[in-house]
Design a protein around this motif. Structure first.
Motif, PDB file in Angstrom:
ATOM      1  N   THR A   1       7.557  -2.468   8.718  1.00  0.00           N
ATOM      2  CA  THR A   1       6.601  -1.635   7.980  1.00  0.00           C
ATOM      3  C   THR A   1       5.545  -1.017   8.884  1.00  0.00           C
ATOM      4  N   ASN A   2       5.489  -1.430  10.155  1.00  0.00           N
ATOM      5  CA  ASN A   2       4.570  -0.784  11.105  1.00  0.00           C
ATOM      6  C   ASN A   2       5.061   0.604  11.485  1.00  0.00           C
TER       7      ASN A   2
ATOM      8  N   HIS B   1       2.792   9.700  10.717  1.00  0.00           N
ATOM      9  CA  HIS B   1       2.421   8.978   9.505  1.00  0.00           C
ATOM     10  C   HIS B   1       3.458   7.883   9.235  1.00  0.00           C
ATOM     11  N   VAL B   2       2.992   6.681   9.096  1.00  0.00           N
ATOM     12  CA  VAL B   2       3.889   5.554   8.821  1.00  0.00           C
ATOM     13  C   VAL B   2       4.341   5.627   7.367  1.00  0.00           C
ATOM     14  N   CYS B   3       5.643   5.678   7.170  1.00  0.00           N
ATOM     15  CA  CYS B   3       6.226   5.792   5.829  1.00  0.00           C
ATOM     16  C   CYS B   3       6.963   4.494   5.473  1.00  0.00           C
ATOM     17  N   PRO B   4       7.334   4.314   4.217  1.00  0.00           N
ATOM     18  CA  PRO B   4       8.075   3.110   3.834  1.00  0.00           C
ATOM     19  C   PRO B   4       9.394   2.995   4.614  1.00  0.00           C
ATOM     20  N   PRO B   5       9.789   1.789   4.997  1.00  0.00           N
ATOM     21  CA  PRO B   5      11.050   1.611   5.711  1.00  0.00           C
ATOM     22  C   PRO B   5      12.256   1.850   4.818  1.00  0.00           C
ATOM     23  N   VAL B   6      13.377   2.163   5.438  1.00  0.00           N
ATOM     24  CA  VAL B   6      14.614   2.392   4.701  1.00  0.00           C
ATOM     25  C   VAL B   6      15.128   1.088   4.103  1.00  0.00           C
ATOM     26  N   ILE B   7      15.052   0.023   4.880  1.00  0.00           N
ATOM     27  CA  ILE B   7      15.509  -1.285   4.416  1.00  0.00           C
ATOM     28  C   ILE B   7      14.309  -2.026   3.844  1.00  0.00           C
ATOM     29  N   SER B   8      14.341  -2.303   2.559  1.00  0.00           N
ATOM     30  CA  SER B   8      13.219  -2.988   1.931  1.00  0.00           C
ATOM     31  C   SER B   8      13.309  -4.486   2.187  1.00  0.00           C
ATOM     32  N   ASP B   9      12.146  -5.093   2.376  1.00  0.00           N
ATOM     33  CA  ASP B   9      12.062  -6.536   2.608  1.00  0.00           C
ATOM     34  C   ASP B   9      10.803  -7.023   1.892  1.00  0.00           C
ATOM     35  N   ASP B  10      10.975  -7.795   0.847  1.00  0.00           N
ATOM     36  CA  ASP B  10       9.842  -8.248   0.045  1.00  0.00           C
ATOM     37  C   ASP B  10       8.845  -9.080   0.850  1.00  0.00           C
TER      38      ASP B  10
ATOM     39  N   ASN C   1       0.469  -3.426   3.742  1.00  0.00           N
ATOM     40  CA  ASN C   1      -0.956  -3.467   4.048  1.00  0.00           C
ATOM     41  C   ASN C   1      -1.177  -3.989   5.469  1.00  0.00           C
ATOM     42  N   ARG C   2      -1.891  -3.217   6.270  1.00  0.00           N
ATOM     43  CA  ARG C   2      -2.065  -3.558   7.679  1.00  0.00           C
ATOM     44  C   ARG C   2      -2.791  -4.888   7.856  1.00  0.00           C
ATOM     45  N   LEU C   3      -3.877  -5.100   7.098  1.00  0.00           N
ATOM     46  CA  LEU C   3      -4.636  -6.342   7.225  1.00  0.00           C
ATOM     47  C   LEU C   3      -3.793  -7.541   6.819  1.00  0.00           C
ATOM     48  N   THR C   4      -3.013  -7.394   5.751  1.00  0.00           N
ATOM     49  CA  THR C   4      -2.140  -8.477   5.302  1.00  0.00           C
ATOM     50  C   THR C   4      -1.117  -8.826   6.374  1.00  0.00           C
ATOM     51  N   ARG C   5      -0.570  -7.786   7.017  1.00  0.00           N
ATOM     52  CA  ARG C   5       0.409  -8.027   8.087  1.00  0.00           C
ATOM     53  C   ARG C   5      -0.229  -8.769   9.252  1.00  0.00           C
ATOM     54  N   MET C   6      -1.451  -8.389   9.610  1.00  0.00           N
ATOM     55  CA  MET C   6      -2.142  -9.039  10.730  1.00  0.00           C
ATOM     56  C   MET C   6      -2.393 -10.510  10.430  1.00  0.00           C
ATOM     57  N   VAL C   7      -2.843 -10.805   9.218  1.00  0.00           N
ATOM     58  CA  VAL C   7      -3.097 -12.197   8.835  1.00  0.00           C
ATOM     59  C   VAL C   7      -1.800 -12.995   8.859  1.00  0.00           C
ATOM     60  N   LYS C   8      -0.740 -12.379   8.329  1.00  0.00           N
ATOM     61  CA  LYS C   8       0.556 -13.057   8.301  1.00  0.00           C
ATOM     62  C   LYS C   8       1.044 -13.368   9.715  1.00  0.00           C
ATOM     63  N   LYS C   9       0.903 -12.399  10.617  1.00  0.00           N
ATOM     64  CA  LYS C   9       1.332 -12.607  11.997  1.00  0.00           C
ATOM     65  C   LYS C   9       0.522 -13.720  12.654  1.00  0.00           C
ATOM     66  N   GLY C  10      -0.789 -13.741  12.354  1.00  0.00           N
ATOM     67  CA  GLY C  10      -1.622 -14.788  12.921  1.00  0.00           C
ATOM     68  C   GLY C  10      -1.203 -16.169  12.446  1.00  0.00           C
ATOM     69  N   LEU C  11      -0.942 -16.299  11.142  1.00  0.00           N
ATOM     70  CA  LEU C  11      -0.499 -17.581  10.593  1.00  0.00           C
ATOM     71  C   LEU C  11       0.867 -17.967  11.139  1.00  0.00           C
TER      72      LEU C  11
END
Length: 374
Positions: free
Chosen positions: A125-126, A41-50, A55-65
């Protein structure tokens, strides 16, 4: 025959992650066991980064851009996005992985590794911080690790972020601990007072070119140099030098794994085709761990560009120095791209490397056979 699970980075869209997972699965199956991949289970990372969304879909869109911001031909960027989008559906079934996660199955034994399964002090966050990657909450008769790595997570970082005690408790419950690098060994010793055993990454431990029948023949009508690096990590200055160098050598630049400014071609291929391309390359330039390993097992001239870690930024100095030192190939490393011409004009002594691999492959087989026995 045991029912064995592997918990690794098997769902990461990365050739190295795939090939190490396939190799470990194959070696365990050779010993007569059944194998399945286990998800965490993917949990929140120890080091936070705003800037990192959970959100998986948001990450995918961001990576694409983000891909469009790289200095590379537009056709390469579009091909790269397509490669990432289709990766899971095309290649994960080759590992027996389905779209539905396989959480906490009943097993005789679970093997954690290889790859950076213990690299928990990071902001990705992955992956995040998942105690399951240290054996917590499993439903297996016993848990072992194979060539597990803490990556850039050091004992100092674990103490700084308050995770040392929790991880020590998990590691003490693991039956046998195998790591792939010196930093990981130091962390295990500091936290548990146990002496871990060291093994090579599965891509080196498994004889791909001797045993794997999935590697095709690749034929091209031109000579080429492979640039194997993540998108955006080769600087413009490095890229310009590589382009000029390849032109002087009469070589085309094939980018695999990421888009590059200097590339003549972006190669979208299967993980097994990657090895075929490496085998036929005139030479390789990489700044990755598995790019270096692919070069070694293909027995080609290569240079590994080393990056220093800065703060919480992700460098590769620790793991690449350790890897190439173990193989007697530290002369293939450089911090300066202009050293590539000098390094690549000399073919490594693969006779000594092969002797090392044969010895280490036997150690791997013995370790797995002993610890997976019912």
């Amino acid at each position: 025959m045991s029912n064995v699970g592997i918990m690794s980075m098997q769902r990461i869209a990365n050739y190295g992650s795939f090939l190490q997972a396939y190799a470990l699965k194959s070696m365990i199956e050779e010993l007569g066991h059944t194998v399945q991949f286990v998800d965490y289970h993917v949990c929140p990372p120890v080091i936070s980064d705003d800037s990192e969304s959970s959100n998986r879909l948001t990450r995918m869109v961001k990576k694409g851009l983000e891909t469009f911001r790289f200095h590379a031909p537009l056709s390469h960027k579009l091909a790269f996005i397509s490669y990432k989008r289709n990766y899971a559906s095309k290649y994960l079934p080759l590992l027996g992985i389905t779209e539905e996660p396989n959480y906490n199955p009943t097993l005789d034994c679970m093997v954690i590794g290889s790859d950076e399964v213990f690299n928990c002090i990071q902001k990705n966050t992955n992956v995040g911080f998942s105690p399951e990657l240290f054996g917590a909450g499993n439903n297996a008769g016993k848990v072992i690790t194979y060539a597990a790595s803490f990556g850039n997570t050091t004992i100092d970082k674990l103490r700084k972020y308050g995770k040392a005690e929790e991880i020590a408790g998990c590691l003490n419950d693991i039956s046998a601990v195998s790591v792939r690098d010196a930093n990981s060994g130091i962390v295990v010793q500091e936290l548990t007072s146990r002496e871990p055993v060291y093994h090579l990454d599965p891509v080196l431990a498994y004889d791909y070119f001797g045993k794997c029948d999935r590697i095709p023949e690749i034929h091209t009508n031109e000579k080429y140099l492979i640039l194997y690096a993540y998108s955006g990590r080769i600087t413009d200055a490095e890229s310009d030098w590589i382009k000029s160098y390849a032109k002087r050598k009469g070589l085309k630049v094939y980018a695999i794994g990421g888009v590059q400014k200097c590339a003549d071609r972006f190669v979208d291929c299967s993980p097994f085709e990657v090895l075929a391309y490496f085998k036929n390359a005139e030479e390789i330039i990489t700044d990755t761990f598995h790019g270096s390993i692919f070069s070694v097992i293909s027995q080609r001239p290569f240079t590994t560009i080393v990056r220093k870690s800065v703060g919480t930024g992700y460098g590769n100095e620790e793991k690449l120095t350790d890897l190439l030192n173990r193989l007697g190939l530290t002369d293939r490393m450089t911090f300066d791209v202009s050293e590539i011409e000098r390094i690549n004009q000399k073919i490594p002594d693969y006779t000594n490397v092969q002797s090392c691999l044969e010895e280490q492959r036997k150690r791997t087989k013995d370790y797995l056979a002993q610890n997976l026995a019912e």
